[in-house]
Write an enzyme that holds these catalytic residues in place. Structure first.
Site, short mmCIF file in Angstrom:
data_model
loop_
_atom_site.label_atom_id
_atom_site.label_comp_id
_atom_site.label_asym_id
_atom_site.label_seq_id
_atom_site.Cartn_x
_atom_site.Cartn_y
_atom_site.Cartn_z
N SER A 192 8.54 -3.28 1.12
CA SER A 192 8.93 -1.88 0.94
C SER A 192 10.43 -1.77 0.73
O SER A 192 11.21 -2.59 1.23
CB SER A 192 8.53 -1.14 2.22
OG SER A 192 9.22 0.05 2.32
N LYS B 62 7.94 -5.56 8.04
CA LYS B 62 8.08 -5.88 6.61
C LYS B 62 9.20 -6.91 6.41
O LYS B 62 9.04 -7.88 5.66
CB LYS B 62 8.35 -4.62 5.79
CG LYS B 62 7.19 -3.66 5.75
CD LYS B 62 6.00 -4.26 5.00
CE LYS B 62 4.74 -3.45 5.10
NZ LYS B 62 3.53 -4.17 4.72
N TYR C 285 7.81 -0.78 12.43
CA TYR C 285 7.07 -0.93 11.18
C TYR C 285 7.95 -1.60 10.12
O TYR C 285 7.57 -2.60 9.50
CB TYR C 285 6.56 0.43 10.66
CG TYR C 285 6.19 0.37 9.20
CD1 TYR C 285 5.03 -0.28 8.80
CD2 TYR C 285 7.03 0.90 8.21
CE1 TYR C 285 4.71 -0.39 7.45
CE2 TYR C 285 6.72 0.80 6.87
CZ TYR C 285 5.56 0.15 6.50
OH TYR C 285 5.25 0.04 5.16
#
Ligand code: UDP
Length: 341
Positions: free
Chosen positions: A126, A155, A151
């Protein structure tokens, strides 16, 4: 026919990617625990593509289950790994759940790949890894900023796990850093399923258009952007899906320059929140009532992609306009609400 394992294949981006894989002639195996999606999506993918897929309900955090999956589905040629928990706020409340779920799943898959001789891995990353970038458009070589949430950190850590694994193990991987995927398949059969109040802008706009929400709160109008609202690089989910086909093909054909590669997946165009509200009116004829509200914690001011690397190396670029994205999102909203068939 090459066989691709799509983890999280009944989710938003996974389902669109599965359709594009089938359209491109691949055999598709989906592994999903259905924690945030429905088994109906399998039928819908098959209906759109007119082809069958092989579905497995699997807890990817469980090493034994992952090994069993690779044993049952012999000769997997590549894995596209979408399965992850992805709610930023929830990750702040439940960091261990996020680290356990997202990292264990990825590690288990990589371990099974080594065990069963599968080499190719495509990872859902992302643009959140860039935080508030120092220069725009942001290139893949821009500094990775300290993650704001567990979160986001999963990534970043996921990318590092791949970088290190590719160095010494027979694994070749590509991380795709998505910007803001929006919209839905033109059939209106698959799209982003909302649970509760939408966190993201486009579902909030379509729910407001439908009348479920009285108005849109525009979070922040005093940013240093042309109209004061935040700027993002919105990209049609079908374009994101085709980027995965390009990534898989690069790996399968051995065209990747390095064992581990990173690509930005965006349109390269920045749209402000107000631009999106105006584009929705242009695309659908519906004016969205809005209110200028305080900034939302954790939002970056502006981010949009430099897409040159994806174009030159993956030979991929986004095809859909922002109006296409918003029309398809509105079509999906209406179909879900039973307003249109
Ligand atoms: N946004 C907004 N109102 C909403 C939801 C989002 O103004 O109800 C803004 C948000 O502040 C951000 C942009 O829309 O500037 C995109 O937000 P989204 O959550 O869709 O994506 P992300 O934060 O991941 O870029």
């Amino acid at each position: 026919m090459k066989k691709i394992l799509v983890t999280g294949g009944t989710g938003y981006i996974g389902s669109h990617t599965s359709v594009e894989l089938l359209n491109a002639g691949y055999t598709v195996v989906i592994a999903d625990n259905l924690s945030n999606s429905s088994i109906d999506v399998v039928d819908r993918i098959e209906e759109i593509a007119g082809k069958k897929i092989s579905f497995h309900k699997v807890e990817l955090c469980n090493r034994t289950e992952v090994d069993l999956l690779f044993e049952q589905e012999k000769d997997i040629d590549a894995v596209i790994h979408f399965a992850a928990k992805l709610q930023v706020n929830q990750s702040v409340q439940e960091p261990l759940m996020y680290y356990e779920n997202n990292l264990f799943a990825q590690i288990n898959i990589l371990q099974s790949m080594l065990k069963f001789g599968v080499k190719h891995f495509v990872f859902s990353s992302s643009c959140t890894v860039y935080g508030n970038p120092d220069t725009l458009p942001v290139t893949e070589t821009a500094q990775v900023k300290k993650a704001e949430s567990p979160y986001g950190n999963t990534k970043q850590m996921g990318e590092e796990i791949l970088e290190h694994s590719c160095k010494t193990k027979p694994i070749e991987a590509i991380s795709l850093r998505y910007f803001n995927p929006v919209g839905a398949h033109e059939s209106g059969l698959i799209g982003e399923v909302q649970h509760g109040v939408p966190h993201h802008l486009v579902p909030y706009i379509t729910e407001t258009a439908f009348g479920k929400r009285p108005f849109l709160n525009i979070f922040g109008s005093d940013y240093k952007t042309p109209d004061g609202t935040c700027v993002r690089d919105y990209i049609h989910v079908v374009d994101v899906a085709t980027a995965h086909i390009a990534a898989v093909e690069q790996l399968l054909h051995g065209l990747n320059k390095k064992k581990y590669e990173i690509f930005n997946i965006g349109t390269g165009i920045g749209y402000s929140v107000l631009n999106m509200v105006n584009a929705f009116a242009k695309a659908t004829g519906i004016n969205i009532p809005y209110q200028l509200s305080p900034r939302r914690a954790g939002d970056v001011e502006a981010v949009y992609a430099d897409t040159k690397k994806a174009l030159s190396e993956l030979k991929w670029k986004a095809r859909y306009t922002v109006e296409d994205m918003l029309c398809s999102a509105w079509n999906w909203e209406q179909k879900q609400r039973g307003i249109i068939n």
